[in-house]
Design a protein around this motif. Sequence first.
Motif, PDB file in Angstrom:
ATOM      1  N   SER A 118      45.235  32.614  36.422  1.00 46.08           N
ATOM      2  CA  SER A 118      44.419  33.491  37.242  1.00 46.08           C
ATOM      3  C   SER A 118      44.823  34.599  37.536  1.00 46.08           C
ATOM      4  O   SER A 118      44.120  36.032  37.597  1.00 46.08           O
ATOM      5  CB  SER A 118      44.009  32.548  38.604  1.00 46.08           C
ATOM      6  N   GLY A 119      46.102  34.830  37.670  1.00 49.67           N
ATOM      7  CA  GLY A 119      46.951  36.248  38.285  1.00 49.67           C
ATOM      8  C   GLY A 119      46.352  36.391  39.724  1.00 49.67           C
ATOM      9  O   GLY A 119      45.645  35.663  40.175  1.00 49.67           O
ATOM     10  N   ASP A 120      46.849  37.324  40.322  1.00 51.76           N
ATOM     11  CA  ASP A 120      46.469  37.676  41.705  1.00 51.76           C
ATOM     12  C   ASP A 120      45.006  37.937  41.846  1.00 51.76           C
ATOM     13  O   ASP A 120      44.358  38.771  41.010  1.00 51.76           O
ATOM     14  CB  ASP A 120      47.363  38.836  42.204  1.00 51.76           C
ATOM     15  N   PHE A 121      44.193  37.202  42.628  1.00 47.70           N
ATOM     16  CA  PHE A 121      42.785  36.933  42.853  1.00 47.70           C
ATOM     17  C   PHE A 121      42.415  37.892  44.100  1.00 47.70           C
ATOM     18  O   PHE A 121      42.898  37.991  44.984  1.00 47.70           O
ATOM     19  CB  PHE A 121      42.322  35.727  42.662  1.00 47.70           C
ATOM     20  N   VAL A 122      41.054  38.434  44.110  1.00 48.91           N
ATOM     21  CA  VAL A 122      40.218  39.362  45.029  1.00 48.91           C
ATOM     22  C   VAL A 122      40.254  38.446  46.200  1.00 48.91           C
ATOM     23  O   VAL A 122      39.245  37.348  46.102  1.00 48.91           O
ATOM     24  CB  VAL A 122      39.290  39.967  44.312  1.00 48.91           C
ATOM     25  N   ILE A 123      40.515  38.677  47.480  1.00 47.08           N
ATOM     26  CA  ILE A 123      40.047  37.980  48.700  1.00 47.08           C
ATOM     27  C   ILE A 123      39.291  38.972  49.254  1.00 47.08           C
ATOM     28  O   ILE A 123      38.275  38.289  50.240  1.00 47.08           O
ATOM     29  CB  ILE A 123      41.126  37.608  49.412  1.00 47.08           C
ATOM     30  N   LEU A 124      39.200  40.371  49.274  1.00 42.26           N
ATOM     31  CA  LEU A 124      38.184  41.294  49.974  1.00 42.26           C
ATOM     32  C   LEU A 124      37.902  41.893  48.820  1.00 42.26           C
ATOM     33  O   LEU A 124      38.578  42.547  48.004  1.00 42.26           O
ATOM     34  CB  LEU A 124      38.836  42.069  50.944  1.00 42.26           C
ATOM     35  N   ARG A 125      36.454  42.119  48.808  1.00 39.22           N
ATOM     36  CA  ARG A 125      35.995  43.084  47.770  1.00 39.22           C
ATOM     37  C   ARG A 125      35.927  44.542  48.521  1.00 39.22           C
ATOM     38  O   ARG A 125      36.342  44.626  49.421  1.00 39.22           O
ATOM     39  CB  ARG A 125      34.739  42.614  47.334  1.00 39.22           C
ATOM     40  N   ARG A 126      35.585  45.540  47.556  1.00 38.81           N
ATOM     41  CA  ARG A 126      35.516  46.740  48.041  1.00 38.81           C
ATOM     42  C   ARG A 126      34.540  46.827  49.339  1.00 38.81           C
ATOM     43  O   ARG A 126      33.896  45.822  49.534  1.00 38.81           O
ATOM     44  CB  ARG A 126      34.905  47.847  47.073  1.00 38.81           C
ATOM     45  N   ASP A 127      34.638  47.716  50.445  1.00 42.18           N
ATOM     46  CA  ASP A 127      33.978  47.691  51.550  1.00 42.18           C
ATOM     47  C   ASP A 127      34.173  46.477  52.444  1.00 42.18           C
ATOM     48  O   ASP A 127      33.411  46.130  53.073  1.00 42.18           O
ATOM     49  CB  ASP A 127      32.301  47.801  51.189  1.00 42.18           C
ATOM     50  N   TYR A 128      35.474  46.031  52.104  1.00 39.78           N
ATOM     51  CA  TYR A 128      35.586  44.774  53.132  1.00 39.78           C
ATOM     52  C   TYR A 128      34.851  43.619  53.089  1.00 39.78           C
ATOM     53  O   TYR A 128      34.663  43.107  54.013  1.00 39.78           O
ATOM     54  CB  TYR A 128      35.818  45.197  54.338  1.00 39.78           C
ATOM     55  N   LEU A 129      34.222  43.500  51.749  1.00 41.09           N
ATOM     56  CA  LEU A 129      33.320  42.402  51.678  1.00 41.09           C
ATOM     57  C   LEU A 129      34.195  41.188  51.379  1.00 41.09           C
ATOM     58  O   LEU A 129      34.753  41.151  50.194  1.00 41.09           O
ATOM     59  CB  LEU A 129      32.220  42.549  50.716  1.00 41.09           C
ATOM     60  N   PRO A 130      34.199  40.239  52.082  1.00 38.38           N
ATOM     61  CA  PRO A 130      35.081  38.680  52.036  1.00 38.38           C
ATOM     62  C   PRO A 130      34.577  38.296  50.525  1.00 38.38           C
ATOM     63  O   PRO A 130      33.386  38.080  50.183  1.00 38.38           O
ATOM     64  CB  PRO A 130      34.889  37.845  53.060  1.00 38.38           C
TER      65      PRO A 130
END
Length: 303
Positions: free
Chosen positions: A168-180
Amino acid sequence: MLTRSYPRYLGRFAPSPTGPLHYGSLVTAVASYLQAKSQNGDWLIRIEDIDPPREQAGATNSILRTLHDYGFRSGSKPIFQKKQFKNYIYHAQRLIKLNHAYACECSRKDLALISSHGSMGAIYPGTCANKNLAPSPDFSIRARCRHSEIRFSDAVYGDQCTNLGKESGDFVILRRDYLPSYILAVSIDDANERYTEVVRGYDLLAITPRQIHLTKLLGRKPPNFMHIPIITNDQGEKLSKQTHAPALNKSHARIMLYNALIDLGQEPPKFLQWRSVMSIWDWAVMNWRPELIPAAPSIPYRL
Ligand SMILES: [Zn+2]
């Protein structure tokens, strides 16, 4: 009197309010409910409403009404993820402070160029891992995986082992605009609400190693997991609002519950389909045998 040192079973059913309840979600609801009730545990409903553009007006009420019509009973009020937004951002910021997470400036275009593909989708190569970028609404936030090897035993599919660094590698926990992201919300909620076991569809088995890893980064103990086959239509697609799955109808409650028991590998006596909803539940709680659930990824929907 004996005191119990182990936590009482607590399970949940967590639908997204993207449309009315359909047979696919019913099967998951039935499995989670029977796991809880057969162990004299508690069962909660959590409405996963963190993606407003996908929501359908009135879907939450319709789902809750259908669950009630189908005889599901919870001792607690439903929980709404939307109310937890601040909490998700707080935990993401805390993970950054602990150096378990970092800001990533890569655009979609960049990612398409730099990522390779693994069993869990795109593998992020860690481009921004050491840039120390200050978090901003223009950046996403990723959790670090490094070489984490995650092992767990799923109650239906057995022993699982994933190397998150490679897969997977490091994965997104917050998207842009702080969307969880879904994974952040579900990891925080499942830990905070203290479920002892999470029962959900096979399609989420692949992200479970990320949830376990993230829960540990949050300093919490992951729950146990039981994944169950997803129900597919004639085209082999998961029943969902997107694939136009028909809404559950109150008048079909008995036959739908009966079919769900069969799809879950249980062997209900034929006469049960003509009994009341509550008699079906009484039988199912008494006779629930999770070891009979087929360990297949999917089951075709029979009308
Ligand atoms: Zn990046």
